[in-house]
Design a protein around this motif. Structure first.
Motif, mmCIF file in Angstrom:
data_model
loop_
_atom_site.group_PDB
_atom_site.id
_atom_site.type_symbol
_atom_site.label_atom_id
_atom_site.label_comp_id
_atom_site.label_asym_id
_atom_site.label_seq_id
_atom_site.Cartn_x
_atom_site.Cartn_y
_atom_site.Cartn_z
ATOM 1 N N GLU A 1 0.716 8.770 3.392
ATOM 2 C CA GLU A 1 -0.577 7.936 3.530
ATOM 3 C C GLU A 1 0.050 6.656 4.525
ATOM 4 O O GLU A 1 -1.022 5.842 4.566
ATOM 5 N N PRO B 1 0.263 3.944 7.167
ATOM 6 C CA PRO B 1 -0.473 3.414 8.136
ATOM 7 C C PRO B 1 0.329 3.548 9.404
ATOM 8 O O PRO B 1 1.568 3.405 9.416
ATOM 9 N N GLU C 1 5.329 -0.754 2.267
ATOM 10 C CA GLU C 1 4.671 0.505 2.271
ATOM 11 C C GLU C 1 5.509 1.146 0.970
ATOM 12 O O GLU C 1 6.927 1.075 1.030
ATOM 13 N N VAL D 1 0.846 7.736 -8.342
ATOM 14 C CA VAL D 1 -0.158 8.297 -7.147
ATOM 15 C C VAL D 1 0.279 9.522 -6.770
ATOM 16 O O VAL D 1 -0.592 10.523 -6.665
ATOM 17 N N LEU E 1 0.980 -1.212 -0.160
ATOM 18 C CA LEU E 1 -0.038 0.005 -0.038
ATOM 19 C C LEU E 1 0.862 1.183 0.089
ATOM 20 O O LEU E 1 2.067 1.166 0.229
ATOM 21 N N THR E 2 0.210 2.387 -0.186
ATOM 22 C CA THR E 2 1.186 3.563 -0.278
ATOM 23 C C THR E 2 1.597 3.937 1.074
ATOM 24 O O THR E 2 0.745 3.990 2.004
#
Lengths: 70, 70, 70, 70, 70, 70
Positions: free
Chosen positions: A13, A15, A48, A61, A8-9
């Motif tokens: 962003e 987490p 990430e 993105v 995921l990014t």
């Protein structure tokens, strides 16, 4: 025994540690519930990815976010 | 011609450059010995994963290590 | 706790079950010896890739093998 | 709908943001042209790997580069 | 936009189509709930791995299962 | 020296050998053109994924295709 890789990014962003712990717990429980997989040997790895390094729709993105799309 | 990806915990547990060189050499030799694979085109990629991002048994390695388990 | 993924050509070049067992054992021992990783949670996954689906030098292994190269 | 993962050396050899954008666009267009895949759901992830962590020919790229090979 | 790859044993242990659909739905919902990720661009790929090709504890699952361990 | 992995749907949507050769050549040329990467050590692996095993939008491609979406 399953192995799960979540990409995921990251960057702005990324987490939090608590959110990553929740993903790890959630995926492990899902595999135990649906397939009776043993949590003790279920491995989850979260990657990430920098927003310049993630592309969708032919653009990064970074560019996509700059147009306020999600 | 094989491609090998090794994922292991980084951060405080990250291997040294010498240890990574030994993994690269060892895996390449193993594939040459067992399967006669050509070392010249054997690729090895090592990913060091943050301990918050690696889960086993439904929890992160960070949490697991804090309980002194290995 | 490491995770190792080995990709190699399958089909006519696929390793036997005994050779795959030797790869699994060899990689697991390498990680225990070099990094003191626990064999009990070391995971190895071998992917056998069709020769049409593996490219090197801009061409598939199928084409490459047909020219007797190795 | 395809997913493409590109791994290449980072550090001093890391591509610029513009080069990464060109890779993302190029791969997405290739899949649209050859297989009529929908760019809107084509995902590209680029991983930049440290030169100590990339092995070929049984040694790391760090060592290989120090001998002026390419 | 996340990408999730789930690897698990196939062959006699392969999940049914309904179970795979449940994994896909469950992981997608987990990422939406925990991180507010958009389900429309969340990709999940499940790889079923032959039991000879999956190793843990230095031996294949085939051998491990033959000893009635789980 | 890059490694590229392309995952796409197989089964009834699987690319032909000629299309896979075109993907391998195209990606290899892209990396040579944009980043001056050596084609001789550029590796491309194509994975064909069963439509039951590929999820997007929380459902499998099998279900998605049955609704005539693309």
């Amino acid at each position: 025994m399953p192995y799960v890789n979540i990409k995921l990014t990251g960057g702005g962003e990324a987490p939090s540690a608590a959110q990553k712990a929740e993903l790890i717990r959630g995926v492990t429980e899902l595999l135990a519930r649906v397939l009776n997989k043993n949590p003790a040997t279920t491995v989850v790895v979260i990657d990430e990815v920098a927003m310049d390094n993630w592309g969708i729709g032919g653009e990064s993105v970074t560019v996509r976010r700059s147009r306020k799309e999600k």
